[in-house]
Scaffold this active site. Structure first.
Site, mmCIF file in Angstrom:
data_model
loop_
_atom_site.group_PDB
_atom_site.id
_atom_site.type_symbol
_atom_site.label_atom_id
_atom_site.label_comp_id
_atom_site.label_asym_id
_atom_site.label_seq_id
_atom_site.Cartn_x
_atom_site.Cartn_y
_atom_site.Cartn_z
ATOM 1 N N GLY A 89 0.841 -1.194 0.000
ATOM 2 C CA GLY A 89 0.000 0.000 0.000
ATOM 3 C C GLY A 89 0.867 1.232 0.000
ATOM 4 O O GLY A 89 1.315 1.671 -1.040
ATOM 5 N N THR A 90 1.137 1.740 1.153
ATOM 6 C CA THR A 90 2.332 2.543 1.384
ATOM 7 C C THR A 90 2.256 4.030 1.118
ATOM 8 O O THR A 90 1.603 4.482 0.198
ATOM 9 C CB THR A 90 3.510 2.007 0.540
ATOM 10 O OG1 THR A 90 3.701 0.659 0.851
ATOM 11 C CG2 THR A 90 4.775 2.725 0.812
#
Length: 236
Positions: free
Chosen positions: A15-16
């Site tokens: 995701g991040t």
């Protein structure tokens, strides 16, 4: 039930929110720590900033497996490169190795990365390597799912010649803003500052990050219970 099973069997995705910022004397890299498997949080405290050499680090986003294998290959190549030259690799060499691996395998990899570091020839440098294997030298760059919430913020607050303290505060604030809006970003904030004196890591727990619009402060969480003072022993 089928959707739950598919989420559990989904590949690990980071995701991040990842960020790289240059300042007057070095670079600061930052990232959140949430790794997801479908809709589930597989790891809430993962480390997305990986060391390539003593003076070069890489921020990883996208597929966790893909970004890890690229980092491992590049770390091996840079180790051989350092032995052959008898001196540390430059940031540009490291970024171009990442680009080469990413481009040659662009049909199989789903990962975007930021390479940052310091060397004696060019000082602090940041390179963005998005999906497909392009390499871009930039004064700052952001990546991951949380980056879409941050472009306007960086347009407003970014400035040349920041001090180390200003750059570190900017990175932490930006990651915390992305965590507040992006469901795939979360956990803690990790930063790495790299300059002529070496690299230093910092860790910012989630409960120390600022709360933004509509965010609610946690109450009676497991961390609150565990950190509460232990009861006094009974005396007879």
């Amino acid at each position: 039930m089928d959707s739950i099973s598919s989420d559990l069997n989904a590949p690990h995705s980071m995701g991040t929110t990842i960020i790289g910022v240059t300042y007057n004397g070095g670079v600061v890299l930052g990232a959140d720590s949430r790794t997801s498997t479908g809709m589930y949080v597989a790891n809430r405290a993962s480390d997305k900033i990986t060391q390539l050499t003593d003076n070069v680090y890489i921020c990883r986003s996208g597929s966790a497996a893909d970004s890890q294998i690229v980092s491992d290959y590049v770390r091996y190549y840079l180790h051989q490169h350092t032995i052959q030259l008898g001196q540390p690799s430059t940031v540009k060499v490291a970024a171009n190795l990442v680009r080469l691996v990413a481009y040659n395998n662009k049909n199989m990899l789903q990962t975007g990365m930021i390479v940052g570091g310091w060397d004696k020839y060019e000082g602090g440098k940041i390179y963005g390597i998005p999906l497909g294997g392009t390499v871009l030298e930039l004064p700052f760059t952001i990546g991951g799912s949380g980056s879409s919430y941050l472009y306007g913020f960086f347009d407003q607050v970014w400035k040349e010649g920041m001090t180390q303290e200003e750059a570190e505060k900017l990175v932490v604030k930006a990651v915390s803003l992305a965590i507040a809006r992006d469901g795939a970003s979360g956990g803690v904030v990790r930063t790495v500052t790299i300059n002529k004196d070496g690299a230093s890591r910092k860790f910012y727990p989630g409960d120390t990050l600022p709360l933004w619009h509509e965010e609610l402060e946690a109450h009676d969480s497991l961390l609150d219970i565990l950190s509460a003072a232990a009861p006094e022993p009974m005396v007879t």
